[in-house]
Design a protein around this motif. Structure first.
Motif, mmCIF file in Angstrom:
data_model
loop_
_atom_site.group_PDB
_atom_site.id
_atom_site.type_symbol
_atom_site.label_atom_id
_atom_site.label_comp_id
_atom_site.label_asym_id
_atom_site.label_seq_id
_atom_site.Cartn_x
_atom_site.Cartn_y
_atom_site.Cartn_z
ATOM 1 N N LEU A 191 9.508 -6.323 -11.495
ATOM 2 C CA LEU A 191 10.107 -5.966 -10.263
ATOM 3 C C LEU A 191 11.907 -5.239 -10.617
ATOM 4 O O LEU A 191 11.470 -3.941 -9.952
ATOM 5 C CB LEU A 191 10.067 -7.114 -8.999
ATOM 6 N N ASP A 192 12.232 -6.044 -11.093
ATOM 7 C CA ASP A 192 13.386 -5.598 -11.745
ATOM 8 C C ASP A 192 13.752 -3.938 -11.996
ATOM 9 O O ASP A 192 13.823 -3.160 -12.409
ATOM 10 C CB ASP A 192 13.797 -6.577 -12.776
ATOM 11 N N ASN A 193 12.520 -4.161 -13.524
ATOM 12 C CA ASN A 193 12.366 -2.655 -14.106
ATOM 13 C C ASN A 193 11.923 -2.024 -12.701
ATOM 14 O O ASN A 193 11.839 -0.193 -13.307
ATOM 15 C CB ASN A 193 10.784 -2.575 -14.695
ATOM 16 N N LEU A 194 10.857 -1.499 -11.652
ATOM 17 C CA LEU A 194 11.107 -0.694 -10.664
ATOM 18 C C LEU A 194 12.268 -0.814 -10.113
ATOM 19 O O LEU A 194 12.535 0.900 -9.970
ATOM 20 C CB LEU A 194 8.980 -1.245 -9.894
ATOM 21 N N ASP A 224 -4.013 -4.880 2.293
ATOM 22 C CA ASP A 224 -4.662 -3.424 3.425
ATOM 23 C C ASP A 224 -2.574 -3.053 3.734
ATOM 24 O O ASP A 224 -2.857 -1.778 3.319
ATOM 25 C CB ASP A 224 -4.361 -3.440 4.376
ATOM 26 N N CYS A 225 -1.797 -3.712 3.051
ATOM 27 C CA CYS A 225 -0.621 -3.102 3.739
ATOM 28 C C CYS A 225 -0.144 -2.714 2.856
ATOM 29 O O CYS A 225 1.086 -1.138 2.820
ATOM 30 C CB CYS A 225 0.442 -4.101 4.111
ATOM 31 N N HIS A 226 -0.054 -2.497 1.452
ATOM 32 C CA HIS A 226 0.054 -2.378 0.153
ATOM 33 C C HIS A 226 -0.458 -0.699 -0.001
ATOM 34 O O HIS A 226 -0.037 0.504 0.129
ATOM 35 C CB HIS A 226 -0.158 -3.248 -1.064
ATOM 36 N N LEU A 227 -1.832 -0.552 0.542
ATOM 37 C CA LEU A 227 -2.171 0.633 0.877
ATOM 38 C C LEU A 227 -1.948 1.437 1.000
ATOM 39 O O LEU A 227 -1.970 2.775 1.289
ATOM 40 C CB LEU A 227 -3.947 0.460 0.909
ATOM 41 N N GLY A 228 -1.134 1.270 2.667
ATOM 42 C CA GLY A 228 -0.499 2.691 3.086
ATOM 43 C C GLY A 228 1.229 2.022 2.455
ATOM 44 O O GLY A 228 1.673 3.482 3.352
ATOM 45 N N THR A 229 1.675 2.131 1.272
ATOM 46 C CA THR A 229 2.669 2.579 0.460
ATOM 47 C C THR A 229 3.054 3.076 -0.313
ATOM 48 O O THR A 229 1.611 3.239 -0.578
ATOM 49 C CB THR A 229 4.071 1.537 0.878
ATOM 50 N N SER A 230 4.075 3.908 -0.626
ATOM 51 C CA SER A 230 3.588 4.444 -2.590
ATOM 52 C C SER A 230 4.376 3.455 -3.059
ATOM 53 O O SER A 230 4.437 4.597 -4.300
ATOM 54 C CB SER A 230 4.686 5.985 -2.205
ATOM 55 N N ALA A 231 4.556 2.856 -2.553
ATOM 56 C CA ALA A 231 4.955 1.217 -4.088
ATOM 57 C C ALA A 231 3.689 0.715 -4.677
ATOM 58 O O ALA A 231 2.753 0.936 -4.476
ATOM 59 C CB ALA A 231 5.836 0.196 -2.716
ATOM 60 N N PRO A 232 4.388 0.843 -6.625
ATOM 61 C CA PRO A 232 3.676 -0.385 -7.490
ATOM 62 C C PRO A 232 3.324 -1.138 -6.806
ATOM 63 O O PRO A 232 2.197 -1.555 -7.539
ATOM 64 C CB PRO A 232 4.224 0.429 -8.853
ATOM 65 N N VAL A 233 4.275 -2.436 -6.012
ATOM 66 C CA VAL A 233 3.808 -3.328 -6.250
ATOM 67 C C VAL A 233 4.446 -3.411 -4.307
ATOM 68 O O VAL A 233 5.821 -3.088 -3.954
ATOM 69 C CB VAL A 233 4.922 -4.408 -7.009
ATOM 70 N N THR A 240 11.605 3.632 -8.618
ATOM 71 C CA THR A 240 10.340 3.425 -7.555
ATOM 72 C C THR A 240 10.359 1.539 -7.396
ATOM 73 O O THR A 240 9.715 0.804 -7.892
ATOM 74 C CB THR A 240 8.824 3.779 -8.738
ATOM 75 N N PRO A 241 11.428 1.421 -6.457
ATOM 76 C CA PRO A 241 11.399 0.063 -5.741
ATOM 77 C C PRO A 241 10.260 -0.249 -5.453
ATOM 78 O O PRO A 241 9.308 -0.013 -4.586
ATOM 79 C CB PRO A 241 12.377 0.404 -4.695
ATOM 80 N N PRO A 242 9.793 -1.971 -6.189
ATOM 81 C CA PRO A 242 8.706 -2.421 -4.884
ATOM 82 C C PRO A 242 8.731 -2.630 -3.012
ATOM 83 O O PRO A 242 9.376 -2.683 -3.017
ATOM 84 C CB PRO A 242 8.991 -3.962 -5.613
ATOM 85 N N TYR A 243 8.000 -2.413 -2.606
ATOM 86 C CA TYR A 243 7.840 -3.239 -0.773
ATOM 87 C C TYR A 243 7.503 -4.344 -0.976
ATOM 88 O O TYR A 243 7.443 -5.398 -1.346
ATOM 89 C CB TYR A 243 6.896 -1.697 -0.536
ATOM 90 N N ALA A 244 8.824 -4.661 0.563
ATOM 91 C CA ALA A 244 8.774 -5.982 0.894
ATOM 92 C C ALA A 244 8.316 -6.444 2.139
ATOM 93 O O ALA A 244 8.071 -5.916 2.858
ATOM 94 C CB ALA A 244 10.018 -6.481 1.264
ATOM 95 N N HIS A 245 6.855 -7.619 2.039
ATOM 96 C CA HIS A 245 5.397 -8.089 2.882
ATOM 97 C C HIS A 245 6.992 -8.855 3.677
ATOM 98 O O HIS A 245 6.546 -9.976 2.993
ATOM 99 C CB HIS A 245 4.734 -7.137 2.775
#
Length: 238
Positions: A191-194, A119-128, A199-204
């Motif tokens: 993740l490194d490619n992102l 659910d938190c992921h859906l609230g971000t614009s991050a791909p992962v 387009t960095p990943p998001y940290a939860h």
């Protein structure tokens, strides 16, 4: 909600037990295979579909878990004939996966709320979105701060703090378009490619219980602690 569980590794660090039993089926507390703990958690949190990526001794996982009927889950399988890395199997599942889904290792013992992560992921614009926890490492030596030929400071056995991936990810399907089917791919490279693409990943960040049972010491710890942690890990278990 859909979860992909990575359960195809050989688990060589837990040998010799993993020579005849896949790591996700090793027993925890003489009560459950760790994979069953994970599946019960997913069901309790509202997941309806699970894809198990299997390889080493995968037929034993099929025999143990079946089609998910006893948990009222739709459980399906994808078999890796050759190891594709922690994210490689996802490229073969692109057309079958929903727009957003969970991916996790099958040997993780945690009380992380997987549904909340998604659910938190859906609230971000991050791909992962990566589930992250804090770890501390006590060094065995005094650490010297050396500048040229001069010791500028001394830290006696400092404790280092760092953040690590928990092996649990929320993923948006579009991130897989950059990769070919059957292409070996680890989450470290993904993740490194992102990051490199801007387009960095998001940290939860998670501060609860987490243990990867990949090492003998951690597996022993999991068995020692399970009786005390059972209600924390499986609050809805019958």
């Amino acid at each position: 909600m859909h979860a992909v569980i990575l359960a195809g590794g050989r688990g060589v660090r837990l040998g010799p037990i993993t020579s005849y039993l896949p790591k996700p089926l090793v027993p925890i507390g003489d009560e459950y295979p760790i994979l069953e703990v994970v599946i019960q958690q997913l069901k309790a949190q509202g997941f309806t579909h699970v894809t198990l990526a299997i390889g080493h001794l995968g037929h034993l996982i099929r025999a143990c878990i079946g089609d998910g009927t006893r948990w009222n889950l739709d459980v399906r399988y994808v078999t890796e004939e050759e190891p594709l890395g922690t994210a490689g199997c996802l490229t073969n599942l692109r057309e079958e996966l929903p727009e957003h889904f969970l991916v996790m290792n099958g040997d993780v013992l945690t009380n992380l709320d997987f549904a909340k992560l998604l659910d938190c992921h859906l609230g971000t614009s991050a791909p992962v979105t990566v589930a992250v926890t804090n770890r501390h490492l006590a060094t065995e030596f005094g650490v010297l701060d050396v500048q040229g030929d001069v010791i500028a400071g001394i830290r006696e056995k400092p404790v280092l703090e760092y953040q690590v991936s928990m092996g649990v990810y929320a993923v948006s399907r579009d991130v897989l378009k950059a990769y070919q089917r059957c292409e070996p791919l680890g989450f470290d490279r993904l993740l490194d490619n992102l990051v490199q693409r801007g387009t960095p990943p998001y940290a939860h960040v998670f501060e609860g219980y987490w243990l990867d049972i990949g090492r003998p010491d951690d597996y022993a710890r999991a068995n020692e602690e399970f009786s005390q942690l059972r209600d924390l890990l499986l609050p809805h278990a019958r």
